[in-house]
Write a protein that holds these residues in place. Structure first.
Motif, PDB file in Angstrom:
ATOM      1  N   VAL A  67      -0.868  -2.246   9.792  1.00  0.00           N
ATOM      2  CA  VAL A  67       0.081  -1.599   8.882  1.00  0.00           C
ATOM      3  C   VAL A  67       1.502  -1.868   9.371  1.00  0.00           C
ATOM      4  N   LEU A  68       2.326  -2.411   8.469  1.00  0.00           N
ATOM      5  CA  LEU A  68       3.691  -2.829   8.802  1.00  0.00           C
ATOM      6  C   LEU A  68       4.670  -2.276   7.773  1.00  0.00           C
ATOM      7  N   GLU A  69       5.956  -2.331   8.101  1.00  0.00           N
ATOM      8  CA  GLU A  69       6.955  -1.926   7.106  1.00  0.00           C
ATOM      9  C   GLU A  69       6.909  -2.882   5.920  1.00  0.00           C
ATOM     10  N   PHE A  70       7.182  -2.361   4.744  1.00  0.00           N
ATOM     11  CA  PHE A  70       7.221  -3.164   3.526  1.00  0.00           C
ATOM     12  C   PHE A  70       8.651  -3.633   3.284  1.00  0.00           C
ATOM     13  N   LEU A  71       8.818  -4.946   3.076  1.00  0.00           N
ATOM     14  CA  LEU A  71      10.146  -5.519   2.847  1.00  0.00           C
ATOM     15  C   LEU A  71      10.196  -6.070   1.424  1.00  0.00           C
TER      16      LEU A  71
ATOM     17  N   ALA B   7       0.838  -1.198   0.000  1.00  0.00           N
ATOM     18  CA  ALA B   7       0.000   0.000   0.000  1.00  0.00           C
ATOM     19  C   ALA B   7       0.870   1.243   0.000  1.00  0.00           C
ATOM     20  N   ASP B   8       0.280   2.352  -0.384  1.00  0.00           N
ATOM     21  CA  ASP B   8       0.960   3.644  -0.356  1.00  0.00           C
ATOM     22  C   ASP B   8       0.463   4.436   0.845  1.00  0.00           C
ATOM     23  N   TYR B   9       1.423   4.860   1.687  1.00  0.00           N
ATOM     24  CA  TYR B   9       1.074   5.622   2.888  1.00  0.00           C
ATOM     25  C   TYR B   9       1.845   6.937   2.849  1.00  0.00           C
ATOM     26  N   PHE B  10       1.215   7.982   2.331  1.00  0.00           N
ATOM     27  CA  PHE B  10       1.858   9.290   2.170  1.00  0.00           C
ATOM     28  C   PHE B  10       3.185   9.182   1.406  1.00  0.00           C
ATOM     29  N   GLY B  11       3.158   8.404   0.314  1.00  0.00           N
ATOM     30  CA  GLY B  11       4.330   8.276  -0.544  1.00  0.00           C
ATOM     31  C   GLY B  11       5.303   7.193  -0.139  1.00  0.00           C
ATOM     32  N   ILE B  12       5.011   6.481   0.938  1.00  0.00           N
ATOM     33  CA  ILE B  12       5.894   5.416   1.425  1.00  0.00           C
ATOM     34  C   ILE B  12       5.225   4.061   1.219  1.00  0.00           C
ATOM     35  N   ASP B  13       5.972   3.090   0.712  1.00  0.00           N
ATOM     36  CA  ASP B  13       5.444   1.732   0.584  1.00  0.00           C
ATOM     37  C   ASP B  13       5.324   1.095   1.961  1.00  0.00           C
ATOM     38  N   VAL B  14       4.176   0.526   2.255  1.00  0.00           N
ATOM     39  CA  VAL B  14       3.957  -0.214   3.497  1.00  0.00           C
ATOM     40  C   VAL B  14       3.268  -1.527   3.152  1.00  0.00           C
ATOM     41  N   ALA B  15       3.277  -2.460   4.106  1.00  0.00           N
ATOM     42  CA  ALA B  15       2.518  -3.706   3.971  1.00  0.00           C
ATOM     43  C   ALA B  15       1.295  -3.608   4.872  1.00  0.00           C
TER      44      ALA B  15
END
Length: 264
Positions: free
Chosen positions: A78-82, A18-26
C-alpha cells in the motif's frame, strides 16, 4: 480497504487505486509466484519492501503498509496515490512544457536519486514510467522492484532494467555501481528535452559497446533548449562510468541553471 480501478502494471504485479478509510491509496498487488520463478521473484519483492520501509524522502513515493494474504493470494503493498500519473504521460502529451518546468522535473528526480545513493541503494530501472507526479507537479520515484543495496567491495552484475535506459556496462554483463543510474538519468534528460521516446531517439548498437553517438544526438535537440541542459545530459551518458557526475553534482548544477532560466 476497497480496490477500485487498475492504474498500472509492472513485471511483478498490478497496481490499483483503492479506498483506505476514505483516502485514495495505490495498492500494488503481487501475485504468488509460479514454481519456476519462486526464488528470484521472492528476492526482488523482499528487497522492494525493505527499501520502501526504510526510505523517506519528498521525491520518493511514500510507503503506507503491507497486506499479506495466503501463499496463493500473494502480497499487497500500500502506497500513497499520486493523481498526476507518470511522467511519460506528460512528456508525450501535447500540453505546453517550458524548459524551467523540465529542469525542475529533472531536479526532483536527481534529489530522489541522490537520497537513494546516500543510502547505498542502486535503483536500476530509472525511466519516465517509474516517475509519478502529485497534484502540485512534484515528481516522485516509484517501483523499487529492481532496487538493491551496493557496496564498494561488491558490485552487482545482474542484467535488469529497461533496455533503452540501461547503461552499457549492465548490457555487457560487467560489474556496475551507482553510476549506472546516472546513465539512465542522462537518457531520461534527453526524453525530457525532446519529448520523444528515447529508444527511437538514441539508437545504440553492440558494435561500439552500446555507446551513444553524441554527434547524431546533438542534431535531434530543439534549437531553443538551454545549452547547459544538453551538456549535462551528455555528461551523464558518457560510456566510461567514472566520467559521469554524481547526483549531488547534478543537483548543484540544476539549481544554478534554474536561476538563469526564465519561468514558464
Amino acid at each position: 480497504m476497497t480496490l477500485k480501478e487498475e492504474i498500472g502494471k509492472g513485471g511483478f504485479g498490478t497496481v490499483y487505486r483503492a479506498d483506505y478509510f476514505g483516502i485514495d491509496v495505490a495498492v500494488k498487488h503481487i501475485s504468488a509466484p509460479g514454481d519456476e520463478e519462486d526464488e528470484m521473484q521472492e528476492i526482488f519483492i523482499r528487497r522492494e519492501i525493505a527499501i520502501l520501509k526504510s526510505c523517506r524522502h519528498p521525491n520518493l513515493v511514500s510507503f503506507i503498509g503491507i497486506v499479506e494474504g495466503s501463499e496463493k493470494e500473494g502480497v499487497q503493498i500500500v502506497l500513497e496515490f499520486l493523481p498526476g500519473g507518470d511522467l511519460g504521460r506528460l512528456l508525450f502529451g501535447k500540453d505546453h512544457l517550458g524548459y524551467y518546468t523540465r529542469i525542475k522535473i529533472s531536479l526532483d528526480v536527481a534529489c530522489g536519486m541522490a537520497y537513494l545513493h546516500s543510502r547505498n541503494i542502486i535503483f536500476r530501472d530509472l525511466k519516465s514510467e517509474n516517475l509519478l507526479m502529485d497534484e502540485s507537479g512534484r515528481v516522485k520515484i516509484c517501483d523499487f522492484g529492481f532496487a538493491r543495496t551496493f557496496s564498494k567491495r561488491y558490485r552487482p552484475t545482474t542484467q535488469c532494467g529497461t533496455d533503452e535506459f540501461m547503461a552499457p556496462e549492465i548490457i555487457l554483463g560487467k560489474p556496475y555501481d551507482q553510476s549506472s543510474d546516472v546513465f539512465s538519468y542522462g537518457m531520461l534528460i534527453f526524453e525530457i528535452i525532446t519529448r520523444r521516446d528515447v529508444g527511437k531517439l538514441i539508437p545504440r548498437h553492440v558494435q561500439n559497446g552500446y555507446k551513444v553517438d553524441e554527434s547524431h544526438l546533438r542534431t535531434q535537440i530543439p534549437s531553443d533548449c538551454p545549452k547547459h541542459f544538453v551538456e549535462l545530459g551528455l555528461l551523464c551518458i558518457k560510456w566510461e562510468p567514472k566520467r559521469r557526475p554524481t547526483f549531488i553534482q547534478i543537483i548543484d548544477f540544476l539549481k544554478k541553471l534554474m536561476k538563469v532560466t526564465p519561468k514558464d
